[in-house]
Design a protein around this motif. Structure first.
Motif, PDB file in Angstrom:
ATOM      1  N   UNK A 138      47.446  45.338 138.727  1.00  0.00           N
ATOM      2  CA  UNK A 138      46.198  45.835 139.327  1.00  0.00           C
ATOM      3  C   UNK A 138      46.498  46.793 140.488  1.00  0.00           C
ATOM      4  N   UNK A 139      47.550  46.509 141.218  1.00  0.00           N
ATOM      5  CA  UNK A 139      47.927  47.369 142.340  1.00  0.00           C
ATOM      6  C   UNK A 139      48.508  48.688 141.861  1.00  0.00           C
ATOM      7  N   UNK A 140      49.371  48.646 140.850  1.00  0.00           N
ATOM      8  CA  UNK A 140      50.114  49.839 140.449  1.00  0.00           C
ATOM      9  C   UNK A 140      49.493  50.619 139.290  1.00  0.00           C
ATOM     10  N   UNK A 141      48.892  49.922 138.323  1.00  0.00           N
ATOM     11  CA  UNK A 141      48.368  50.614 137.137  1.00  0.00           C
ATOM     12  C   UNK A 141      46.848  50.649 137.077  1.00  0.00           C
ATOM     13  N   UNK A 142      46.181  49.980 137.995  1.00  0.00           N
ATOM     14  CA  UNK A 142      44.731  50.084 138.064  1.00  0.00           C
ATOM     15  C   UNK A 142      43.979  48.929 137.418  1.00  0.00           C
ATOM     16  N   UNK A 143      42.676  48.921 137.677  1.00  0.00           N
ATOM     17  CA  UNK A 143      41.806  47.822 137.242  1.00  0.00           C
ATOM     18  C   UNK A 143      41.748  47.656 135.724  1.00  0.00           C
ATOM     19  N   UNK A 144      41.636  48.767 135.005  1.00  0.00           N
ATOM     20  CA  UNK A 144      41.441  48.657 133.555  1.00  0.00           C
ATOM     21  C   UNK A 144      42.681  48.090 132.871  1.00  0.00           C
ATOM     22  N   UNK A 145      43.855  48.628 133.194  1.00  0.00           N
ATOM     23  CA  UNK A 145      45.100  48.104 132.609  1.00  0.00           C
ATOM     24  C   UNK A 145      45.272  46.644 133.003  1.00  0.00           C
ATOM     25  N   UNK A 146      44.926  46.326 134.254  1.00  0.00           N
ATOM     26  CA  UNK A 146      45.036  44.935 134.712  1.00  0.00           C
ATOM     27  C   UNK A 146      44.106  44.028 133.921  1.00  0.00           C
ATOM     28  N   UNK A 147      42.918  44.539 133.557  1.00  0.00           N
ATOM     29  CA  UNK A 147      42.006  43.717 132.760  1.00  0.00           C
ATOM     30  C   UNK A 147      42.576  43.448 131.374  1.00  0.00           C
ATOM     31  N   UNK A 148      43.125  44.484 130.724  1.00  0.00           N
ATOM     32  CA  UNK A 148      43.744  44.288 129.409  1.00  0.00           C
ATOM     33  C   UNK A 148      44.869  43.264 129.525  1.00  0.00           C
ATOM     34  N   UNK A 149      45.655  43.390 130.598  1.00  0.00           N
ATOM     35  CA  UNK A 149      46.720  42.411 130.838  1.00  0.00           C
ATOM     36  C   UNK A 149      46.133  41.034 131.089  1.00  0.00           C
ATOM     37  N   UNK A 542      40.177  44.306 121.207  1.00  0.00           N
ATOM     38  CA  UNK A 542      38.844  44.883 120.983  1.00  0.00           C
ATOM     39  C   UNK A 542      37.756  43.942 121.501  1.00  0.00           C
ATOM     40  N   UNK A 543      37.913  42.656 121.258  1.00  0.00           N
ATOM     41  CA  UNK A 543      36.952  41.676 121.764  1.00  0.00           C
ATOM     42  C   UNK A 543      36.955  41.645 123.296  1.00  0.00           C
ATOM     43  N   UNK A 544      38.157  41.764 123.876  1.00  0.00           N
ATOM     44  CA  UNK A 544      38.255  41.807 125.341  1.00  0.00           C
ATOM     45  C   UNK A 544      37.533  43.030 125.888  1.00  0.00           C
ATOM     46  N   UNK A 545      37.661  44.162 125.200  1.00  0.00           N
ATOM     47  CA  UNK A 545      37.032  45.399 125.655  1.00  0.00           C
ATOM     48  C   UNK A 545      35.512  45.281 125.634  1.00  0.00           C
ATOM     49  N   UNK A 546      34.966  44.615 124.632  1.00  0.00           N
ATOM     50  CA  UNK A 546      33.513  44.400 124.566  1.00  0.00           C
ATOM     51  C   UNK A 546      33.047  43.620 125.791  1.00  0.00           C
TER      52      UNK A 546
END
Length: 581
Positions: A138-149, A542-546
């Motif tokens: 979340x600190x280095x790659x941002x909120x969206x990448x952190x959410x996928x992670x 894909x389900x996570x993205x929804x």
């Protein structure tokens, strides 16, 4: 006069969805209409060290107790990693894929895991919070990448716990009866892979998580007592194996070639997973700068050596063609007249899975806590219990879901999902460490940033190329040589770039060489998992993205822009219908 403290057990809407977006249906409709600009904001949004270390902790209302030392972390690492994998996978891979070279397979997987450990350690020393890789990304790659992670972390937590519960049930049943499904209930009307109900796995998960909720220090002490006893028995297995060893059993050493070695390495990597759970204990560590490097790097180094010695003793004791696929060590000892070893191996495996469940329960809950602190899931799950100092709500969330999954799902359904998620997060961690070293906002020039990204994409592209060539079974040296040259050029290009940040206490050596090697190895291992694993991963993502588009992006946007959102709430109520019309 100070207000009375809030009770821990509370269940109002405000506790689950306190953000302005979710106050009324009108404000939610307005937020949905602004999904695209909010998503753009979150794609560029990055957290900070101080935000993760200070501000987010306030969401938990109570502090976690700092009670762990390097001694605890070493045995937490040992307990979390040394589970059923070494006993259940070694026979299969030695017999089918690698032969005596299974030792090399474990060494390759161990090296890849150790490279990831280096990345985790540097972050955990500098940012000692409960979120582990989630906070670091979340600190280095941002909120969206952190959410996928985060989605994959929760998936890994649930699937990993359910898989361990099913393995525990299988091993226990095997000690009583030769049929590992002996204690399961078959329901013929259910689909294959979901038709063996496992109440024992549910019971084991419930007990392990209950212990984890009772207190960190008690769980740690219980773990290291069990792990020390287990280490003694494993040492005995190694010594007895070498006493009955025959060097002739190692010939031929590579019966299935290099392909078999790497196929086996991708499979046995599961035996090394679990160390990331120890990184989430950083918030409860007394001296992170000293204890975390010793605990994480020390435990993984020892585990790699132990695994290699165990596999070498097995393949020297029994010809690889005669190794039993399902119970390699038990049958091997029986062939030299030690039938009692079946029970010793079974007990050690059960103990390993039990400590893996205990440490996993602790780590999974702390991941979930930090994810909830960021409001990607309801902040109710971030609350820390005032008496135990543990995240009880987060533990309950993972426990209930993993119990449901373990009750229905078989191991083969779970394993490929787990491996992909784990390797994907380890790859992102290596990338995040490189970003941390080479990019600082408003300091790094656009030109240097562009060069860094080009070098990174060249390395990743060449790694994907090598993986694709290997998967296609084309063994011509030209393709591999070209991809190797591009990998080297990308790495050398990054070496020539100026670093913008250096670790204050402990850092990964040989940057960027080791992190880029970690990226390449994780891509290669992901590529060895097969097409089904890819489909399952993409469907889950894909389900996570929804969920993110409907809930996560709005909750995190509100938190990031809290002051502005408070002022707009009233206007949003009035203008919602006009904005959507």
């Amino acid at each position: 006069m100070e207000s009375a403290p809030k009770p821990y057990w509370r269940f109002t809407k405000q506790d689950f969805y306190p953000e302005p977006t979710f106050r009324t249906l009108a404000t939610y409709k307005l937020a949905l209409c602004q999904t695209l600009p909010r998503l753009k904001d979150r794609l560029a949004g990055r957290s900070t060290d101080s935000n993760e270390l200070v501000e987010l902790k306030k969401q938990s209302e109570n502090e976690m107790k700092k009670c762990l030392t390097w001694w605890d972390l070493i045995w937490l690492g040992f307990g979390s990693v040394v589970g059923s994998g070494i006993f259940s996978l070694t026979g299969q891979e030695a017999r089918i894929d690698a032969g005596p070279a299974i030792t090399i397979s474990y060494a390759v997987s161990g090296l890849s895991a150790l490279l990831s450990v280096f990345c985790y350690t540097e972050f955990a020393v500098e940012i000692p919070v409960a979120g582990g890789s989630f906070s670091f990304l979340r600190i280095e790659l941002g909120d969206f990448i952190a959410f996928i992670a985060a989605g994959n972390i929760l998936l890994e937590a649930i699937v990993g716990a359910a898989g361990l519960g099913r393995s525990w049930s299988s091993y226990f049943a095997s000690l009583i009866n030769s049929n590992p499904n002996f204690l399961r209930i078959r329901v013929s009307s259910f689909a294959e892979g979901f038709n063996l109900l496992d109440p024992l796995a549910v019971l084991v998960l419930a007990v392990a998580n209950s212990i984890a909720m009772s207190g960190t220090q008690f769980t740690s002490k219980l773990n290291w007592v069990f792990s020390i006893l287990s280490a003694g028995v494993i040492l005995m297995i190694i010594v007895i194996g070498f006493l009955h060893a025959e060097s002739s059993n190692l010939v031929p050493f590579f019966p299935y070639g290099a392909e078999g070695v790497f196929r086996a390495a991708a499979v046995v990597y599961w035996s090394y997973t679990g160390f990331d759970m120890v990184a989430t204990m950083a918030e409860e560590t007394k001296k992170p700068s000293r204890d975390i490097p010793v605990g994480l790097v020390g435990s993984m180094s020892v585990i790699t050596v132990v695994y290699c010695l165990m596999t070498l003793s097995l393949t020297m004791m029994v010809k690889y063609t005669e190794i039993d696929v399902d119970a390699a060590y038990s049958v091997a000892f029986a062939t030299v007249g030690m039938k009692w070893a079946k029970y010793v191996v079974g007990v050690v495996a059960l103990k390993g899975m039990t400590t893996s469940l205990l440490v996993g329960s602790m780590g999974q809950a702390r991941y979930t806590t930090q994810i909830a602190r960021s409001h990607m899931i309801p902040p109710w799950f971030a609350l820390v219990h005032p008496k135990t100092g543990t995240p009880v709500n987060a533990t309950l969330l993972v426990t209930i879901i993993s119990c449901i999954v373990a009750f229905f799902s078989s191991l083969d359904v779970l394993s490929s999902v787990l491996s992909f998620s784990t390797l994907f997060i380890f790859m992102l961690m290596a990338i995040a460490l490189l970003v941390r070293r080479y990019y600082v906002k408003d300091v790094t020039s656009k030109r240097d940033l562009a060069k860094f990204l080009v070098c990174l994409f060249v390395v990743m592209g060449s790694s994907i190329g090598i993986t694709a060539l290997w998967a296609s079974n084309k063994r011509g040296w030209i393709g591999f040589a070209v991809a190797g040259v591009f990998f080297a050029l990308g790495t050398v290009g990054m070496v020539l770039l100026p670093k913008q940040r250096f670790p204050k206490v402990w850092g990964v050596p040989l940057v960027p060489w080791l992190p880029l090697l970690s990226v390449g190895m994780n891509i290669f291992l992901i590529g060895s998992l097969g097409l089904v694993a890819f489909w399952r991963f993409f469907i889950c993502s894909a389900l996570m993205l929804v969920y993110y588009l409907l809930v996560g992006v709005h909750a995190t946007y509100d938190v990031a822009h809290q002051d502005q959102q408070e002022l707009k709430v009233e206007d949003g109520k009035e203008d919602a219908n006009q904005a959507c019309s």
